[in-house]
Motif scaffolding. Structure first.
Motif, PDB file in Angstrom:
ATOM      1  N   ALA A 141       1.217  -1.253   0.015  1.00 24.05           N
ATOM      2  CA  ALA A 141      -0.690   0.053   0.208  1.00 24.05           C
ATOM      3  C   ALA A 141       0.881   1.714   0.027  1.00 24.05           C
ATOM      4  O   ALA A 141       2.328   1.715   0.298  1.00 24.05           O
ATOM      5  N   ARG A 142       0.706   2.026  -0.188  1.00 15.49           N
ATOM      6  CA  ARG A 142       1.161   3.380  -0.123  1.00 15.49           C
ATOM      7  C   ARG A 142       0.083   4.608   1.291  1.00 15.49           C
ATOM      8  O   ARG A 142      -0.813   4.424   0.587  1.00 15.49           O
ATOM      9  N   LEU A 143       0.800   5.592   1.187  1.00 14.60           N
ATOM     10  CA  LEU A 143       0.441   7.020   2.125  1.00 14.60           C
ATOM     11  C   LEU A 143       0.589   7.377   0.857  1.00 14.60           C
ATOM     12  O   LEU A 143       1.633   8.442   1.445  1.00 14.60           O
TER      13      LEU A 143
ATOM     14  N   GLU B 145       2.311   9.740  16.799  1.00 15.85           N
ATOM     15  CA  GLU B 145       1.006  10.222  16.842  1.00 15.85           C
ATOM     16  C   GLU B 145       0.400   8.662  16.300  1.00 15.85           C
ATOM     17  O   GLU B 145       0.838   8.733  14.479  1.00 15.85           O
ATOM     18  N   ARG B 146      -1.048   8.047  16.669  1.00 18.18           N
ATOM     19  CA  ARG B 146      -1.680   7.703  15.622  1.00 18.18           C
ATOM     20  C   ARG B 146      -2.208   7.951  15.567  1.00 18.18           C
ATOM     21  O   ARG B 146      -3.369   8.260  16.228  1.00 18.18           O
ATOM     22  N   LEU B 147      -2.225   8.354  13.913  1.00 18.44           N
ATOM     23  CA  LEU B 147      -3.870   9.101  13.315  1.00 18.44           C
ATOM     24  C   LEU B 147      -4.428   7.524  11.982  1.00 18.44           C
ATOM     25  O   LEU B 147      -3.817   7.124  11.870  1.00 18.44           O
ATOM     26  N   GLU B 148      -5.730   8.355  12.187  1.00 21.68           N
ATOM     27  CA  GLU B 148      -6.504   7.689  11.144  1.00 21.68           C
ATOM     28  C   GLU B 148      -6.189   8.359   9.901  1.00 21.68           C
ATOM     29  O   GLU B 148      -6.836   9.486   9.194  1.00 21.68           O
ATOM     30  N   ARG B 149      -5.753   7.586   8.414  1.00 19.97           N
ATOM     31  CA  ARG B 149      -5.314   8.481   7.554  1.00 19.97           C
ATOM     32  C   ARG B 149      -5.983   7.386   5.938  1.00 19.97           C
ATOM     33  O   ARG B 149      -5.804   6.339   6.419  1.00 19.97           O
ATOM     34  N   GLU B 150      -6.025   7.718   5.455  1.00 25.87           N
ATOM     35  CA  GLU B 150      -6.329   6.987   4.074  1.00 25.87           C
ATOM     36  C   GLU B 150      -4.795   6.557   3.347  1.00 25.87           C
ATOM     37  O   GLU B 150      -4.445   7.668   2.631  1.00 25.87           O
ATOM     38  N   VAL B 151      -5.435   5.090   3.093  1.00 25.16           N
ATOM     39  CA  VAL B 151      -4.227   4.484   2.544  1.00 25.16           C
ATOM     40  C   VAL B 151      -4.959   3.669   1.351  1.00 25.16           C
ATOM     41  O   VAL B 151      -5.411   3.930   1.020  1.00 25.16           O
TER      42      VAL B 151
ATOM     43  N   SER C 294      -8.588   2.530  -1.378  1.00 26.57           N
ATOM     44  CA  SER C 294      -8.624   3.967  -1.048  1.00 26.57           C
ATOM     45  C   SER C 294      -9.285   3.649   1.299  1.00 26.57           C
ATOM     46  O   SER C 294     -10.046   2.361   1.022  1.00 26.57           O
ATOM     47  N   VAL C 295      -8.583   3.195   1.411  1.00 26.77           N
ATOM     48  CA  VAL C 295      -8.814   2.459   2.620  1.00 26.77           C
ATOM     49  C   VAL C 295      -8.251   3.183   3.563  1.00 26.77           C
ATOM     50  O   VAL C 295      -7.354   3.541   3.766  1.00 26.77           O
ATOM     51  N   ARG C 296      -9.515   3.139   5.014  1.00 23.94           N
ATOM     52  CA  ARG C 296      -8.971   4.029   6.070  1.00 23.94           C
ATOM     53  C   ARG C 296      -7.948   2.948   7.185  1.00 23.94           C
ATOM     54  O   ARG C 296      -8.662   2.127   6.956  1.00 23.94           O
ATOM     55  N   ALA C 297      -7.034   3.831   7.343  1.00 25.40           N
ATOM     56  CA  ALA C 297      -5.742   3.192   8.536  1.00 25.40           C
ATOM     57  C   ALA C 297      -5.303   4.137   9.323  1.00 25.40           C
ATOM     58  O   ALA C 297      -5.543   5.364   9.270  1.00 25.40           O
ATOM     59  N   TRP C 298      -4.863   2.791  10.452  1.00 23.22           N
ATOM     60  CA  TRP C 298      -4.336   3.767  11.474  1.00 23.22           C
ATOM     61  C   TRP C 298      -2.659   3.563  10.903  1.00 23.22           C
ATOM     62  O   TRP C 298      -2.171   2.773  10.550  1.00 23.22           O
ATOM     63  N   VAL C 299      -1.826   4.978  11.021  1.00 23.55           N
ATOM     64  CA  VAL C 299      -0.968   5.352  10.595  1.00 23.55           C
ATOM     65  C   VAL C 299       0.198   5.983  11.453  1.00 23.55           C
ATOM     66  O   VAL C 299      -0.609   7.120  12.634  1.00 23.55           O
ATOM     67  N   TYR C 300       1.216   5.686  11.628  1.00 26.18           N
ATOM     68  CA  TYR C 300       2.592   6.514  12.766  1.00 26.18           C
ATOM     69  C   TYR C 300       3.020   7.262  12.189  1.00 26.18           C
ATOM     70  O   TYR C 300       3.471   7.009  12.106  1.00 26.18           O
ATOM     71  N   LEU C 301       2.453   8.180  12.537  1.00 29.34           N
ATOM     72  CA  LEU C 301       2.861   9.958  12.193  1.00 29.34           C
ATOM     73  C   LEU C 301       3.696  10.362  13.119  1.00 29.34           C
ATOM     74  O   LEU C 301       4.333  10.359  14.408  1.00 29.34           O
ATOM     75  N   ALA C 302       5.221  10.750  12.530  1.00 33.93           N
ATOM     76  CA  ALA C 302       5.935  11.758  14.021  1.00 33.93           C
ATOM     77  C   ALA C 302       5.053  12.875  14.338  1.00 33.93           C
ATOM     78  O   ALA C 302       4.437  13.662  13.367  1.00 33.93           O
ATOM     79  N   ALA C 303       5.371  13.276  15.696  1.00 31.52           N
ATOM     80  CA  ALA C 303       4.334  13.821  16.734  1.00 31.52           C
ATOM     81  C   ALA C 303       4.943  15.015  15.557  1.00 31.52           C
ATOM     82  O   ALA C 303       6.192  15.782  15.245  1.00 31.52           O
ATOM     83  N   PRO C 304       4.386  16.141  16.354  1.00 36.02           N
ATOM     84  CA  PRO C 304       5.131  17.958  15.948  1.00 36.02           C
ATOM     85  C   PRO C 304       6.003  17.782  16.299  1.00 36.02           C
ATOM     86  O   PRO C 304       6.375  18.825  15.241  1.00 36.02           O
TER      87      PRO C 304
END
Length: 139
Positions: free
Chosen positions: A34-36, A93-99, A107-117
Motif C-alpha cells: 500500500a501507499r500513503l 502519533e497514531r492517526l486515522e489516514r487514507e491509504v 482507498s482504505v482508512r487505516a491507523w498510521v504512526y506519524l511523527a509527533a509534531p
C-alpha cells in the motif's frame, strides 16, 4: 474500544524487517502492499518517520489484524512506537489516514504512526529525507 482499523506499516514492521516477526507474526489476517499519499519519509536513524507533506508518497503494507488479536496488536504497536495518547513526549502519533492498496487501487482508512509534531518539525529542519519514500530503498 478503539476503531478496528487496519494498520499501515512502512518501516521495521514490514515483511523481512526486524520487527515484523516479533510483532506481526500470528496476529495478522492480511498484509498487502500500500501507499500513503501526502507524506514523506525520514530516516530515524535505524527506523523511519513518516511526516505529512503534500505531494509526497510513503510505501509500505496495509496490515489487517486477526479479530481476536486486534487489541493485543494495537497495544503492542503503541508500545513499540512509544505512543501514548495525549503524551507530549510521544515520538509518534497514531492517526486515522487514507491509504491506497497497490493491488487494486482501493482507498482504505487505516491507523498510521506519524511523527509527533515536535519530531516532525525537527526532521523538516535537519532530517535525512528518504527520497524514494520506501524504507527498503533508502540510498
Amino acid at each position: 474500544m478503539s476503531l478496528r482499523l487496519p494498520f499501515f506499516v512502512y518501516g521495521t514492521l514490514r515483511p523481512g524487517e526486524v520487527n515484523h516477526d516479533l510483532f506481526l507474526r500470528g496476529r495478522t489476517r492480511h498484509e498487502v502492499p500500500a501507499r500513503l499519499n501526502g507524506s514523506v519519509l525520514y530516516d530515524g536513524p535505524g527506523y523511519p518517520y513518516a511526516v505529512e507533506e503534500p505531494g509526497g508518497t510513503v510505501y509500505g503494507e496495509l496490515v489487517t489484524a486477526l479479530p481476536d488479536r486486534y487489541e493485543e496488536l494495537l497495544a503492542a504497536l503503541d508500545r513499540l512506537e512509544e505512543y501514548a495518547p495525549g503524551d507530549p513526549a510521544s515520538l509518534y502519533e497514531r492517526l486515522e489516514r487514507e491509504v491506497t492498496r497497490e493491488t487494486d487501487g482501493r482507498s482504505v482508512r487505516a491507523w498510521v504512526y506519524l511523527a509527533a509534531p515536535a519530531v516532525a518539525a525537527r526532521l523538516r529542519a535537519r532530517g535525512a529525507l528518504i527520497e524514494s519514500g520506501d524504507w527498503r530503498v533508502r540510498t
